[in-house]
Design a protein around this motif. Structure first.
Motif, PDB file in Angstrom:
ATOM      1  N   GLY A  55       0.826  -1.202   0.000  1.00 51.88           N
ATOM      2  CA  GLY A  55       0.000   0.000   0.000  1.00 51.88           C
ATOM      3  C   GLY A  55       0.863   1.257   0.000  1.00 51.88           C
ATOM      4  N   GLY A  56       0.219   2.408  -0.245  1.00 56.44           N
ATOM      5  CA  GLY A  56       0.966   3.668  -0.342  1.00 56.44           C
ATOM      6  C   GLY A  56       1.703   4.030   0.933  1.00 56.44           C
ATOM      7  N   LEU A  81      -1.357  -3.185   3.793  1.00 55.98           N
ATOM      8  CA  LEU A  81      -1.961  -1.850   3.800  1.00 55.98           C
ATOM      9  C   LEU A  81      -1.304  -0.847   4.722  1.00 55.98           C
ATOM     10  N   SER A  82      -0.985  -1.261   5.936  1.00 58.76           N
ATOM     11  CA  SER A  82      -0.506  -0.228   6.856  1.00 58.76           C
ATOM     12  C   SER A  82       0.590  -0.761   7.770  1.00 58.76           C
ATOM     13  N   LEU A 117       6.082  11.349   4.206  1.00 55.20           N
ATOM     14  CA  LEU A 117       6.489  10.267   3.304  1.00 55.20           C
ATOM     15  C   LEU A 117       5.274   9.783   2.537  1.00 55.20           C
ATOM     16  N   GLY A 118       5.534   9.362   1.297  1.00 52.79           N
ATOM     17  CA  GLY A 118       4.382   8.977   0.484  1.00 52.79           C
ATOM     18  C   GLY A 118       4.758   8.082  -0.666  1.00 52.79           C
ATOM     19  N   GLY A 119       3.735   7.521  -1.290  1.00 55.85           N
ATOM     20  CA  GLY A 119       3.997   6.681  -2.446  1.00 55.85           C
ATOM     21  C   GLY A 119       2.736   6.038  -2.977  1.00 55.85           C
ATOM     22  N   PRO A 120       2.865   5.442  -4.151  1.00 52.69           N
ATOM     23  CA  PRO A 120       1.758   4.703  -4.759  1.00 52.69           C
ATOM     24  C   PRO A 120       1.782   3.252  -4.290  1.00 52.69           C
ATOM     25  N   GLN A 121       0.815   2.445  -4.731  1.00 47.90           N
ATOM     26  CA  GLN A 121       0.910   1.004  -4.478  1.00 47.90           C
ATOM     27  C   GLN A 121       1.959   0.404  -5.417  1.00 47.90           C
ATOM     28  N   LEU A 122       2.733  -0.527  -4.899  1.00 45.83           N
ATOM     29  CA  LEU A 122       3.787  -1.178  -5.679  1.00 45.83           C
ATOM     30  C   LEU A 122       3.567  -2.687  -5.669  1.00 45.83           C
ATOM     31  N   ARG A 123       3.682  -3.326  -6.828  1.00 49.34           N
ATOM     32  CA  ARG A 123       3.713  -4.791  -6.830  1.00 49.34           C
ATOM     33  C   ARG A 123       5.171  -5.214  -6.864  1.00 49.34           C
ATOM     34  N   CYS A 124       5.572  -6.079  -5.927  1.00 48.56           N
ATOM     35  CA  CYS A 124       6.982  -6.457  -5.819  1.00 48.56           C
ATOM     36  C   CYS A 124       7.096  -7.784  -5.068  1.00 48.56           C
TER      37      CYS A 124
END
Lengths: 461, 432
Positions: A236-237, A374-375, A447-454
């Motif tokens: 999650g972001g 998510l968190s 701090l922030g970001g998009p969802q990442l698949r990894c």
């Protein structure tokens, strides 16, 4: 707020040294209700002046818990003595850091104070709402936390200015137990930069998010332990923001780079998939004011964005004036101190992974067997880029669909390995700004970001 | 700056004039001198003159606190006024209170006045000792400071405590580095009342520095297994802190989420486990002298011979729950040593890890933890095989204390706690 009593003190700055004089007030307001009991009711202010004097590459610093003309005189004299002590006992004989111009940075925002009663009443109202709507909770906590920095800065050869950074949050914690009697907890922070009334003039807007938090807690009540192993996940972001800060950000702070961090040998090299870009924003991010805007740092450097990773290539580090000279680049305003008694250190500001083009639903649909995380409650990383994030909410993904919630666990990896596995990046960014970064001193950071698949190592049973 | 007694009298007069039911306040006047070294070289010399006043007012069964560091008359008046106003704004709760009158005392501990020249020489010596004796250690930072603290605590019941304390503390951040490879960061710190010995011989500095060099020699294993973890004293301290927070701290007793809520007098740990808050232990340099509620601090057993003896109950919680007050609010942890040598414990482990650090989320209220084993080594057939990376450990805090395999007779005293090595069975260890 501080009134400027320091301008005339520039006349006391000695020749042949670099001097910074900073008056500062930190203000905090705190209220806490634990299961309906008022367990915290605190207001605090710390105020004082410091001076930092650099002579031949060594620094003298002094601070005094008094915001007065006499205190300014004293700290300038004491900091100068300290610099001379070090210059005579442990000489470095280095030239002064380069100047990038002088000027005045205008006041960016006023700090507005509110009565404790309004804060207590707001928290009580939320607590009453939670208690009456969700009587099945085993416990609950509502916490108001406000902190602000108010700085008046004068420098011998950089910018002067009066800058402020107020922020305030209400945290709501909900507790329950699983069917097996395992206690579980979730929390959410509401608020951001600004003062009480900017966010909590009324509090009812929070209720739908508290409903969502309660629903997740009920999902977690039926939760299962994650299966330990190396898994495909959608972060999650909140987690990609944590990744940007902890796992990458710290390794590209120039003081840690010089200390041998993994990033020290990777400048202009591939460290992540082409889909990954990362920036430490100063005051404006993605077309909006950044969550915790910084307009000037505590060395008088006007703040600008620092590009860290561009399309997978490591492009730069974060600096103070001294390290910027060492690497022959321009400083961008990362040197900050937490209180009047703290010297400025290289700190992040608003560090984020940039958004991509994917949709969250497509990302989840693409995973056969993994997790949507998510968190997080906390995170840590070290010089090698090895990181750990505590996960307090997540779901299984089975055959492209969300499954059962998972109980608290931990994920780990090595940042520049893990970032090479990123193959999908969502088109939205989630910011958070309620936390403190710890590095000798605390410091509010965004701090922030998009969802990442990894791919990532997940702990569990 | 005003003399601290005069400041106290001024505050006391303001509070008496305000006609509140009860009050307590604490004043601190501190001076810190700190040397910083970056990458092995001195970089900054810092002097901090600091004050703090925290005033708590109790009126009509309400409580409010105001703190500030400005000792001017005007600011102190604002501090008192705002404390009174905060209390007025609060909600009523008859559980708010202060301790009954305690006999007045003046405490002297540690080293109040520093010898700066000698302190500088000792820090210089530490830097040079590390360079000479641990050539594969790269020092990132050294923070070496002396703080003297003159403190007063007074309340409306007539308690008057005065402290004159001071100590030297040295903290180092470093990594193993052979020019090619870098290990993860490691930290070590020590607090001392004198400069009699070289810093490198104090606390666990040598253990950490040796470990940083050894971390350059990596080994690996695959998959996951249930094994024995031998925690270093510093790392075990972290787990003790988690345990106290999860099972005996005031918040989990107040909200009822502690799994040890009703276990006073019951066996919660292996009979060899005794965990105490011993503030009077001479190995603790600046042990607590009085509690946050205004009681004279006493040494307290939390767990004795595996039996839970006390929760951490402040006066508010005692009044809420009817449980007795725990007269110690410190983190002056002393853990009883065992009978086995460190070497014998390592030799007795079939398969497991020596864990020097833990990077993990705060365990949930159920005590489940999972995180990365930092500065850690793989042990097989009683031998340390090499350092590991990307290795996780999972377990449960409560189970850990019951599954103790051995406790070392060696203890680490770093000036703020006294802790042995502790080996625990049944920890899930997994690698990538």
């Amino acid at each position: 707020m501080l009134t400027d009593i320091l301008e005339s003190k520039k006349a006391l700055f000695a020749d042949g040294v670099q001097t910074i004089l900073r008056g500062q007030e930190n203000r905090s307001r705190s209220v806490g209700f634990l299961k309906g009991n008022l367990v915290r009711n605190l207001r605090a202010e710390t105020r004082g002046i410091n001076a930092r004097v650099c002579k031949n590459g060594v620094y003298g610093f002094a601070s005094m818990a008094e915001y007065s003309s006499a205190a300014a005189d004293s700290v300038i004299a004491e900091a100068t003595r300290n610099a001379l002590f070090l210059d005579s006992h442990a000489p470095k004989n280095k030239p002064m850091a380069k100047s990038y111009g002088q000027g005045l940075v205008p006041l960016n925002r006023n700090i507005v104070d509110f009565e404790q009663k309004r804060i207590i009443d707001a928290c009580k109202r939320i607590d009453d709402h939670v208690a009456s709507k969700y009587p099945d909770l085993t416990s609950r906590m509502v916490v108001y936390s406000e902190d602000s920095m108010d700085k008046v800065i004068y420098t011998s050869d950089a910018h002067d200015g009066h800058i402020t950074s107020p922020r305030c949050y209400i945290y709501v914690f909900l507790n329950s137990v699983t069917k097996d009697g395992v206690p579980i907890e979730l929390f959410k922070a509401f608020g951001g930069a600004g003062s009480f009334e900017d966010h909590f003039k009324d509090v009812e807007w929070m209720y739908k998010d508290i409903d969502a938090l309660y629903k997740m807690l009920m999902d977690k009540k039926e939760g299962v332990y994650a299966q330990a192993g190396y898994k495909t996940v959608v972060l999650g972001g909140e987690l990609s923001g944590m990744l940007a800060h902890e796992a990458v950000g710290h390794t590209v702070e120039a003081d840690l780079v010089m200390g041998g961090s993994v990033a020290s040998k990777l400048l202009n090299q591939k460290v992540a998939s082409d889909l990954v870009s990362m920036v430490d924003y100063a005051h404006t991010a993605l077309g909006k004011e950044a969550p915790l805007p910084v307009y000037m740092d505590d060395e008088g450097t006007k703040a600008e964005d620092a590009l860290l990773i561009e399309n997978g290539i490591l492009k730069g580090y974060m600096h103070n004036r001294e390290s910027a000279d060492h690497y022959e680049v321009k400083p961008l305003g990362n040197a900050r101190g937490w209180s009047f008694s703290d010297e400025p250190l290289i700190r992040m500001r608003n560090t984020a992974v940039l958004p991509g083009k994917d949709k969250l639903e497509d990302m989840i649909a693409s995973v056969d067997d993994g997790y949507y995380l998510l968190s997080t409650g906390n995170g840590q990383a070290d010089l090698t880029g090895e990181f750990m994030f505590g996960i307090n909410m997540g779901y299984e993904i089975k055959n492209g669909k969300l499954g059962r919630a998972i109980l608290d666990t931990t994920v780990t990896g090595v940042a520049f390995d893990m970032l090479k596995t990123v193959d999908m990046v969502s088109d939205n960014v989630l910011w958070s700004s309620s936390g403190f970064c710890g590095k000798k001193q605390p410091m509010p950071v965004g701090l922030g970001g998009p969802q990442l698949r990894c791919k990532i190592m997940i702990g569990g049973r | 700056m005003k003399e601290i007694r005069k400041t106290a009298e001024y505050i006391q007069n303001l509070l008496n004039e305000s006609k509140v039911d009860k009050y307590a306040f604490a004043l601190h006047e501190k001076e810190t001198r700190e040397f910083n070294a970056d990458l092995g070289d001195f970089s900054l010399f810092r002097t901090v003159f600091g004050n703090n006043a925290a005033v708590t007012v109790y009126n009509d069964n309400k409580m409010g606190t105001k703190a500030g560091n400005d000792f001017s008359d005007e600011a102190l008046k604002t501090t008192v006024d705002e404390a009174v106003l905060s209390a007025k704004s609060a909600v009523e709760d008859p559980a708010y209170d202060i301790a009954e009158k305690q006999p007045s005392e003046v405490f002297h501990y540690g080293c109040y006045e520093p010898d700066i020249e000698k302190f500088f020489s000792r820090v210089e010596e530490l830097l040079s000792d590390i360079k000479a004796q641990y050539p594969k250690v790269k020092i990132l930072n050294v923070f070496a400071s002396h703080t003297k603290d003159h403190a007063l605590y007074m309340n409306s019941n007539g308690t008057d405590f005065e402290d004159f304390g001071g100590s030297y503390s040295v903290s180092i951040e470093f990594s193993g580095n052979d020019g090619e490879k870098t290990t993860g960061l490691d930290y070590a710190d020590v607090t001392t009342a004198n400069l009699d010995k070289p810093f490198i011989d104090l606390g666990s500095f040598r253990v950490h520095l040796e470990s940083a060099q050894n971390q350059l020699n990596l080994t690996s294993f695959e998959g996951k297994f249930e094994g024995t973890v031998l925690f270093t004293p510093d790392c075990f301290a972290q787990f003790v802190a988690y345990t106290l927070n999860n099972y005996v701290s005031s918040s989990v007793i107040l909200d009822g989420t502690s799994l040890w809520l009703d276990k006073i007098g019951q066996q919660v740990a292996d009979p060899r486990i005794t965990i105490s808050m011993n503030s009077s232990d001479p190995r603790i340099v600046e042990g607590e002298t009085y509690t946050a509620d205004g009681y004279r601090t006493q040494d307290v057993d939390i767990i004795k011979d595996g039996v839970l003896k006390n929760h951490l109950i402040g006066l508010y919680l005692a009044n809420k729950t009817g449980r007795p007050v725990t007269k110690n609010t410190s983190s002056d942890i002393v853990i009883a040593p065992g009978n086995d040598s460190y070497a014998d414990i390592v030799a007795s482990i079939d398969r497991g890890l020596l864990v020097g650090g833990f990077s993990g989320g705060q365990p949930g209220t159920n005590g489940e933890f999972s995180g990365v084993a930092k500065n850690s080594y793989y042990i097989e057939n009683g031998q340390i095989k090499g350092a590991v990376s990307e290795t996780m450990i999972n377990g449960n805090l409560g189970d850990m204390l019951k599954n103790v395999k051995a406790i070392s007779k060696e203890v680490v005293c770093d000036g703020s706690m006294v802790i042995p090595y502790v080996a625990v069975n049944g920890i899930v260890i997994s690698s990538k």
